[in-house]
Every structure is written in structure tokens, then in C-alpha cells.
Design a protein around this motif. Structure first.
Motif, mmCIF file in Angstrom:
data_model
loop_
_atom_site.group_PDB
_atom_site.id
_atom_site.type_symbol
_atom_site.label_atom_id
_atom_site.label_comp_id
_atom_site.label_asym_id
_atom_site.label_seq_id
_atom_site.Cartn_x
_atom_site.Cartn_y
_atom_site.Cartn_z
ATOM 1 N N PHE A 189 -9.475 14.089 -0.963
ATOM 2 C CA PHE A 189 -8.351 13.235 -0.360
ATOM 3 C C PHE A 189 -8.040 12.224 -1.650
ATOM 4 C CE2 PHE A 189 -7.288 9.073 1.370
ATOM 5 C CZ PHE A 189 -5.901 9.649 1.982
ATOM 6 N N MET A 190 -9.162 11.584 -2.055
ATOM 7 C CA MET A 190 -8.979 10.629 -3.231
ATOM 8 C C MET A 190 -8.259 11.287 -4.259
ATOM 9 S SD MET A 190 -9.729 7.783 -1.718
ATOM 10 C CE MET A 190 -9.728 6.632 -3.070
ATOM 11 N N ASP A 191 -9.035 12.515 -4.978
ATOM 12 C CA ASP A 191 -8.238 12.965 -5.975
ATOM 13 C C ASP A 191 -6.731 13.496 -5.491
ATOM 14 O OD1 ASP A 191 -10.775 13.090 -7.310
ATOM 15 O OD2 ASP A 191 -11.349 14.938 -6.845
ATOM 16 N N GLU A 192 -6.328 14.002 -4.302
ATOM 17 C CA GLU A 192 -5.207 14.179 -4.355
ATOM 18 C C GLU A 192 -4.120 13.198 -4.353
ATOM 19 O OE1 GLU A 192 -5.525 16.207 -0.444
ATOM 20 O OE2 GLU A 192 -6.308 18.080 -0.933
ATOM 21 N N CYS A 193 -4.768 12.100 -3.894
ATOM 22 C CA CYS A 193 -3.936 10.672 -3.824
ATOM 23 C C CYS A 193 -3.665 10.428 -5.371
ATOM 24 C CB CYS A 193 -4.589 9.537 -3.085
ATOM 25 S SG CYS A 193 -4.474 9.767 -1.470
ATOM 26 N N ALA A 194 -4.620 10.436 -6.255
ATOM 27 C CA ALA A 194 -4.726 10.133 -7.575
ATOM 28 C C ALA A 194 -3.697 11.077 -8.187
ATOM 29 C CB ALA A 194 -5.939 9.988 -8.130
ATOM 30 N N LEU A 195 -3.938 12.276 -8.015
ATOM 31 C CA LEU A 195 -2.891 13.483 -8.742
ATOM 32 C C LEU A 195 -1.470 13.544 -8.205
ATOM 33 C CD1 LEU A 195 -5.405 16.344 -8.958
ATOM 34 C CD2 LEU A 195 -4.678 14.959 -10.605
ATOM 35 N N GLY A 196 -1.157 12.783 -7.084
ATOM 36 C CA GLY A 196 0.164 12.671 -6.549
ATOM 37 C C GLY A 196 0.712 11.328 -6.664
ATOM 38 N N SER A 197 0.275 10.650 -7.596
ATOM 39 C CA SER A 197 0.685 9.405 -8.208
ATOM 40 C C SER A 197 0.836 8.339 -7.106
ATOM 41 C CB SER A 197 2.081 9.597 -8.858
ATOM 42 O OG SER A 197 1.954 10.368 -9.909
ATOM 43 N N VAL A 198 -0.158 8.285 -6.087
ATOM 44 C CA VAL A 198 -0.241 7.370 -5.164
ATOM 45 C C VAL A 198 -0.692 6.177 -5.973
ATOM 46 C CG1 VAL A 198 -1.136 6.320 -2.915
ATOM 47 C CG2 VAL A 198 -0.455 8.918 -3.276
ATOM 48 N N ARG A 199 0.185 4.985 -5.864
ATOM 49 C CA ARG A 199 -0.369 3.824 -6.641
ATOM 50 C C ARG A 199 -1.834 3.080 -5.811
ATOM 51 N NH1 ARG A 199 3.910 -0.049 -7.310
ATOM 52 N NH2 ARG A 199 4.212 0.077 -5.036
ATOM 53 N N GLU A 200 -1.576 3.116 -4.545
ATOM 54 C CA GLU A 200 -2.684 2.366 -3.792
ATOM 55 C C GLU A 200 -3.015 3.291 -2.707
ATOM 56 O OE1 GLU A 200 -2.795 -1.989 -3.399
ATOM 57 O OE2 GLU A 200 -2.433 -1.511 -1.462
ATOM 58 N N ALA B 220 0.745 -1.301 -0.097
ATOM 59 C CA ALA B 220 -0.054 -0.061 -0.073
ATOM 60 C C ALA B 220 0.794 1.160 -0.072
ATOM 61 C CB ALA B 220 -0.964 0.060 1.194
ATOM 62 N N GLY B 221 0.472 2.228 -0.863
ATOM 63 C CA GLY B 221 1.054 3.516 -0.829
ATOM 64 C C GLY B 221 0.719 4.660 0.342
ATOM 65 N N ARG B 222 -0.640 4.372 0.572
ATOM 66 C CA ARG B 222 -1.160 5.058 1.554
ATOM 67 C C ARG B 222 -2.117 4.162 2.438
ATOM 68 N NH1 ARG B 222 1.442 8.590 -0.016
ATOM 69 N NH2 ARG B 222 1.177 10.884 -0.400
ATOM 70 N N VAL B 223 -1.998 4.236 3.986
ATOM 71 C CA VAL B 223 -2.682 3.374 4.485
ATOM 72 C C VAL B 223 -3.520 4.235 5.568
ATOM 73 C CG1 VAL B 223 -2.912 1.823 6.439
ATOM 74 C CG2 VAL B 223 -1.066 1.549 4.445
ATOM 75 N N VAL B 224 -5.087 4.252 5.296
ATOM 76 C CA VAL B 224 -6.044 4.958 6.045
ATOM 77 C C VAL B 224 -6.546 3.828 7.148
ATOM 78 C CG1 VAL B 224 -8.113 6.400 5.805
ATOM 79 C CG2 VAL B 224 -6.462 6.389 4.148
ATOM 80 N N ALA B 225 -6.353 4.090 8.483
ATOM 81 C CA ALA B 225 -6.894 3.345 9.292
ATOM 82 C C ALA B 225 -8.288 3.911 9.909
ATOM 83 C CB ALA B 225 -6.095 3.241 10.571
ATOM 84 N N LEU B 226 -9.321 3.103 9.927
ATOM 85 C CA LEU B 226 -10.552 3.470 9.884
ATOM 86 C C LEU B 226 -10.793 3.402 11.793
ATOM 87 C CD1 LEU B 226 -12.702 2.373 7.197
ATOM 88 C CD2 LEU B 226 -11.783 4.579 7.583
ATOM 89 N N THR B 227 -10.860 4.345 12.628
ATOM 90 C CA THR B 227 -11.051 4.240 13.753
ATOM 91 C C THR B 227 -11.882 5.050 14.383
ATOM 92 O OG1 THR B 227 -9.721 4.071 15.845
ATOM 93 C CG2 THR B 227 -8.653 5.316 13.990
ATOM 94 N N ARG B 228 -12.380 4.850 15.390
ATOM 95 C CA ARG B 228 -13.470 5.845 16.155
ATOM 96 C C ARG B 228 -12.653 6.980 16.782
ATOM 97 N NH1 ARG B 228 -15.886 2.614 20.225
ATOM 98 N NH2 ARG B 228 -14.099 3.219 21.473
#
Length: 162
Positions: A89-100, A68-76
Motif C-alpha cells: 500500500f505504501m509503495d503504491e501511494c509513493a508510486l502514485g505520486s501521493v504527497r501525504e 492529506a492526500g490519503r487518509v487512513v482511519a485506524l479503527t477496529r
């Protein structure tokens, strides 16, 4: 960009159909994958040890998250995001060439603290405690919604726009 949902446990009825529907919808917008890891097992004598269960689940999650290029932990305890914020956030990751981008959903006792510490971002779906199946459904719907927001499609009517 690939969106990878890594979750402890499988979805059972009655949510199974809804989860499948929204994951299929999200896959219209992202290269979408789901990895289900086994839930932790009970300790000696059949007693539950939450820390041991989280640690065992954490090992399995780490293996699934290795690429994973970026990990997002879902936590309360994470930061709440609006639907438009998730889309940005998703657009920034895509534009920042984050693969996953990998979203991690824990089991009955939550996520292993090591997974939470190592995550790039901690996000709360709700201040309430949600069963992993419900969290997976909410996440899938929000990823679908983020895709529609990013493309300017009419699904999102929650205001706040882009």
C-alpha cells in the motif's frame, strides 16, 4: 512521500520511549511527521458524553488532516492488513505520486464517525480495543517494518515476503 500520524492525545510512560524509538526508525524510510491533538473535554457537570468528545476531537483532527492526500482511519471495524500488504500500500501511494498518507488514531472513545466516513481506507490494527498509545506504538513499528520490506532489508521475518 510524507507519512503523517495524526493522533488524539500524547504518549505517556512507560510507552513513550518505545514510541519514540519506532517513530525515529520509521523516519529512516519516510518523511515522517506526528501531530498530536488534544483529547475531548468532559461535558457539563464533569460527565463524559462520548459523542460530544468524539465530535470535538474530530474537529481538531480535520484541521490537522487538511492537506492529506490519503487518509487512513485506524479503527477496529477496519480491514486487517498484513505487514507485506501495508508495505505494498505504501509503495503504491509513493508510486502514485501521493504527497501525504495520514494515519489517524482516535482517542478513548474512538474516531468521530465523520473522520471514518471520509477516510480513503479503514484499517484495523487488531480486533481488540487498543489504547491510543498502544495503537501508536503498533502503527510506528509497522511503518518501520513496511519500510524494511519495501527495501528488502532483513528486519521482517514474518514470512509471506513481498
Amino acid at each position: 512521500m510524507r507519512v503523517h500520524v495524526v493522533v488524539v492525545g500524547k504518549v505517556r510512560s512507560p510507552l513513550q520511549e518505545a514510541v519514540s524509538e519506532y517513530e525515529a526508525r520509521a523516519a529512516r524510510y519516510w518523511k515522517f511527521a506526528v501531530t498530536e491533538v488534544d483529547a475531548g473535554s468532559r461535558g457539563k457537570g464533569g460527565r463524559e458524553d462520548p459523542a460530544a468528545i468524539r465530535a470535538a476531537e474530530g474537529e481538531r483532527l480535520r484541521t490537522a488532516l487538511a492537506a492529506a492526500g490519503r487518509v487512513v482511519a485506524l479503527t477496529r471495524e477496519g480491514r486487517a492488513m498484513s505487514s507485506p500488504e501495508l508495505a505494498r500500500f505504501m509503495d503504491e501511494c509513493a508510486l502514485g505520486s501521493v504527497r501525504e498518507v495520514a494515519f489517524v488514531v482516535g482517542g478513548a472513545f474512538g474516531l468521530d464517525p465523520e473522520i471514518v466516513r471520509a477516510a480513503h481506507r479503514r484499517v484495523s490494527l487488531s480486533g481488540l480495543t487498543l489504547p491510543h498509545e498502544m495503537a501508536r506504538l503498533v502503527l510506528a513499528e509497522q511503518l518501520y517494518r513496511a519500510g524494511t520490506i519495501s527495501r528488502g532489508e532483513p528486519y521482517h521475518k514474518g514470512g509471506g515476503g513481498r
